[in-house]
Design a protein around this motif. Structure first.
Motif, PDB file in Angstrom:
ATOM      1  N   TRP A 243       0.833  -1.215   0.000  1.00 47.95           N
ATOM      2  CA  TRP A 243       0.000   0.000   0.000  1.00 47.95           C
ATOM      3  C   TRP A 243       0.859   1.252   0.000  1.00 47.95           C
ATOM      4  CZ3 TRP A 243       0.015   3.371   4.207  1.00 47.95           C
ATOM      5  CH2 TRP A 243       0.732   2.913   5.333  1.00 47.95           C
TER       6      TRP A 243
ATOM      7  N   GLU B 274       1.978   1.662  -3.488  1.00 46.48           N
ATOM      8  CA  GLU B 274       0.848   2.155  -4.257  1.00 46.48           C
ATOM      9  C   GLU B 274       0.656   3.653  -4.049  1.00 46.48           C
ATOM     10  OE1 GLU B 274      -3.170   0.293  -3.827  1.00 46.48           O
ATOM     11  OE2 GLU B 274      -1.965  -1.416  -4.557  1.00 46.48           O
ATOM     12  N   HIS B 275       0.906   4.066  -2.802  1.00 40.03           N
ATOM     13  CA  HIS B 275       0.686   5.463  -2.438  1.00 40.03           C
ATOM     14  C   HIS B 275       1.707   6.385  -3.087  1.00 40.03           C
ATOM     15  CE1 HIS B 275      -1.190   8.498  -0.001  1.00 40.03           C
ATOM     16  NE2 HIS B 275      -1.947   7.573   0.571  1.00 40.03           N
TER      17      HIS B 275
ATOM     18  N   SER C 122      -6.886   9.446  -4.932  1.00 41.68           N
ATOM     19  CA  SER C 122      -7.600   8.743  -3.882  1.00 41.68           C
ATOM     20  C   SER C 122      -7.883   9.678  -2.723  1.00 41.68           C
ATOM     21  CB  SER C 122      -6.749   7.560  -3.419  1.00 41.68           C
ATOM     22  OG  SER C 122      -7.251   7.100  -2.202  1.00 41.68           O
TER      23      SER C 122
ATOM     24  N   GLU D  98     -12.865   8.356  -4.675  1.00 46.17           N
ATOM     25  CA  GLU D  98     -11.739   8.499  -5.578  1.00 46.17           C
ATOM     26  C   GLU D  98     -12.169   9.294  -6.805  1.00 46.17           C
ATOM     27  OE1 GLU D  98      -9.386   4.315  -4.908  1.00 46.17           O
ATOM     28  OE2 GLU D  98     -10.893   4.454  -6.470  1.00 46.17           O
TER      29      GLU D  98
ATOM     30  N   TYR E  64      -3.526  13.843   1.489  1.00 47.59           N
ATOM     31  CA  TYR E  64      -4.179  13.524   0.212  1.00 47.59           C
ATOM     32  C   TYR E  64      -3.371  13.989  -0.987  1.00 47.59           C
ATOM     33  CZ  TYR E  64      -8.328  12.156   2.766  1.00 47.59           C
ATOM     34  OH  TYR E  64      -9.168  11.537   3.608  1.00 47.59           O
TER      35      TYR E  64
ATOM     36  N   SER F  58       0.309  14.335  -3.055  1.00 43.57           N
ATOM     37  CA  SER F  58       1.442  13.437  -3.214  1.00 43.57           C
ATOM     38  C   SER F  58       2.519  14.237  -3.927  1.00 43.57           C
ATOM     39  CB  SER F  58       0.984  12.233  -4.027  1.00 43.57           C
ATOM     40  OG  SER F  58       1.972  11.854  -4.928  1.00 43.57           O
TER      41      SER F  58
ATOM     42  N   ASP G 190       8.954  10.201   2.076  1.00 43.95           N
ATOM     43  CA  ASP G 190       7.559   9.778   1.940  1.00 43.95           C
ATOM     44  C   ASP G 190       7.378   8.376   2.493  1.00 43.95           C
ATOM     45  OD1 ASP G 190       5.231  10.863   1.224  1.00 43.95           O
ATOM     46  OD2 ASP G 190       5.395  10.451  -0.923  1.00 43.95           O
TER      47      ASP G 190
ATOM     48  N   TYR H 165       5.161   6.985   5.795  1.00 42.70           N
ATOM     49  CA  TYR H 165       4.114   5.954   5.665  1.00 42.70           C
ATOM     50  C   TYR H 165       4.476   4.705   6.451  1.00 42.70           C
ATOM     51  CZ  TYR H 165       1.624   8.601   2.159  1.00 42.70           C
ATOM     52  OH  TYR H 165       0.919   9.549   1.529  1.00 42.70           O
TER      53      TYR H 165
END
Lengths: 301, 162
Positions: A41, A44-45, A53, A59, A162, A164, A241, A245
């Motif tokens: 995940w 993916e992020h 997303s 989404e 939210y 990126s 990042d 996470y």
């Protein structure tokens, strides 16, 4: 008394509901990736995708254009998450700079906000561009200022929920490095002429047998410099990042809220560190580009 | 997957960046940099002007000080001269006055002397006459008048010499 009881129970039900939401989110995350511990995940992020997303609100699916074929190369120009973020960055930079320039139009004495931005502008001018390139560097100042604020704002998108960061995408940093590469070569060629520039790559006073080796190294150097720029920015931002996470992810890996204070504490620490990194990386990118331009213009070895 | 170059994103990035560069260059950087230059120029000029004014003021002050010193010196000189003049005048007037007094004194003395002489001469005549008359009366014409007068006169002269 009854009223007190009612509010008490309402409060407890809100707490219970909040806890349930956290658990649900954790389940959702866990179910989305087959296993929370696998870290898929996170990947993916931080990687690019065609969806914005806004979990748990839903989404936005970005339009996907059919690939364009130019000379046998198919080019997928469809919008992605990072392209949208890039536009937001650009719009933000534009709004900020417009506000600053409007402040100057009113009076030569800048307002509070304008003087804060001005400090950065003067720093880029007097401590980065002019020492590296010389007085001639003032001509390139708009480029370096745009580059700096673009990278800086894009770095800060790492810290916005939210959002990126486009700087954590190697395609974005590669594009910036390619532009920097073109500017470096272009300024060198403009200053010294095509022949003079490439001849100047090899320092004078070198034994003849060494010239081919030096030339090879120097020409490789032309490409490794922007490559290093690209990878440095991308890797730093991506690493920050992923670190954030990962700390948040500890909560879901352990499957208990009890880890949260520690995990969030560490994540907060990394986030504050990332504020520093955002400035440092933007500064390094711009400083090195300015240095390379200066080296291309002043070729005396 | 993480280090995969996406040509579409590269092109979008380059396009976005160049567009931003163009737009900002036209609308933001130009006025901002120009304003900074203008301000810096005005600050530089202000400092230069202040420096100039300071130099000017210093020069003026120095000049004033010199002027003052010169005036002081001149005043001292004037005072000294005046004092000397006064001294001289005083001395002069004193000596003149004493001279004058001397002169007056001398004159007075001379006058007195002259008067005395005159009185003496007059007295001589009167005394001689009286003596002759008295002697004539006493002797009663034993001698003529001229012989007696000569006698008395020689006698008086001998008196005067003593």
């Amino acid at each position: 008394m009854i009223f007190g009881l009612v509010t008490d129970s309402t409060a407890s039900s809100i707490v219970a509901g909040a806890a349930k939401t956290v658990v649900d989110t954790a389940r959702a995350v866990a179910s989305q990736a087959s296993d929370a511990a696998s870290g898929n995940w996170i990947i993916e992020h931080v990687t690019d995708s065609h969806t914005l997303s806004f979990l748990p609100f839903g989404e936005i699916h970005l339009p996907v254009f059919p690939p364009i074929n130019i000379g046998g190369i198919s080019l997928d120009m469809s919008l992605t998450k990072h392209v949208v973020m890039l536009w937001l960055v650009a719009i933000l930079v534009f709004i900020v700079m417009k506000a600053v320039s409007r402040s100057y139009k009113q009076s030569l004495i800048p307002g509070r906000f304008a003087s804060a931005v001005e400090m950065v502008i003067i720093f880029i001018r007097d401590d980065v561009v002019v020492p590296a390139i010389g007085e001639k560097g003032k001509r390139y100042l708009p480029f370096f200022l745009t580059l700096f604020f673009f990278i800086l704002f894009s770095n800060f998108f790492e810290l916005i929920p939210y959002a990126s960061t486009p700087s954590g995408d190697i395609s974005v940093t590669a594009a910036l490095a390619i532009i920097a590469f073109i500017l470096v070569q272009g300024s060198g060629i403009k200053q010294n002429g095509v022949v003079g520039y490439f001849r100047g790559l090899v320092p004078s006073g070198i034994p003849i047998f060494a010239i081919p080796i030096i030339a090879l190294v120097e020409i490789m150097g032309l490409f490794t410099k922007p490559f290093a720029l690209c990878v440095r920015l991308f890797a730093n931002l991506l690493a920050g990042d992923i670190a954030i996470y990962s700390f948040i992810g500890l909560i879901f890996v352990f499957g208990t809220v009890l880890v949260a204070p520690l995990a969030i504490g560490f994540a907060l620490f990394i986030e504050i560190l990332e504020v520093l990194v955002a400035f440092i990386q933007a500064y390094i990118f711009v400083t090195l580009t300015a240095l390379f331009v200066g080296m291309a213009i002043h070729q005396e070895h | 997957m993480l280090v995969q170059l996406d040509p579409g994103v590269i092109i979008w990035t380059a396009f976005t960046f160049l567009l931003l560069l163009f737009v900002l260059g036209k609308t933001a950087w130009k006025p901002i940099l120009k304003a900074l230059d203008t301000r810096e120029e005005s600050i530089r000029q202000s400092i230069e002007r202040a420096e100039e004014a300071k130099n000017e003021a210093e020069k003026l002050l120095e000049e004033n000080r010199r002027e003052l010193a010169r005036a002081e010196e001149r005043a001292q000189q004037v005072i000294k001269e005046a004092r000397e003049l006064a001294e001289k005048m005083r001395n002069e007037s004193v000596s003149k006055a004493s001279q004058e007094a001397n002169k007056v004194l001398e004159k007075a003395r001379e006058e007195i002397e002259r008067d005395k002489q005159q009185a003496i001469t007059q007295l001589h005549g009167v005394v001689a006459e009286l003596a002759v008359k008295a002697a004539g009366k006493i002797l009663d014409e034993t001698m003529d008048e001229t012989r007696q007068k000569k006698l008395v006169e020689s006698f008086l002269n001998s008196l005067q010499k003593n």
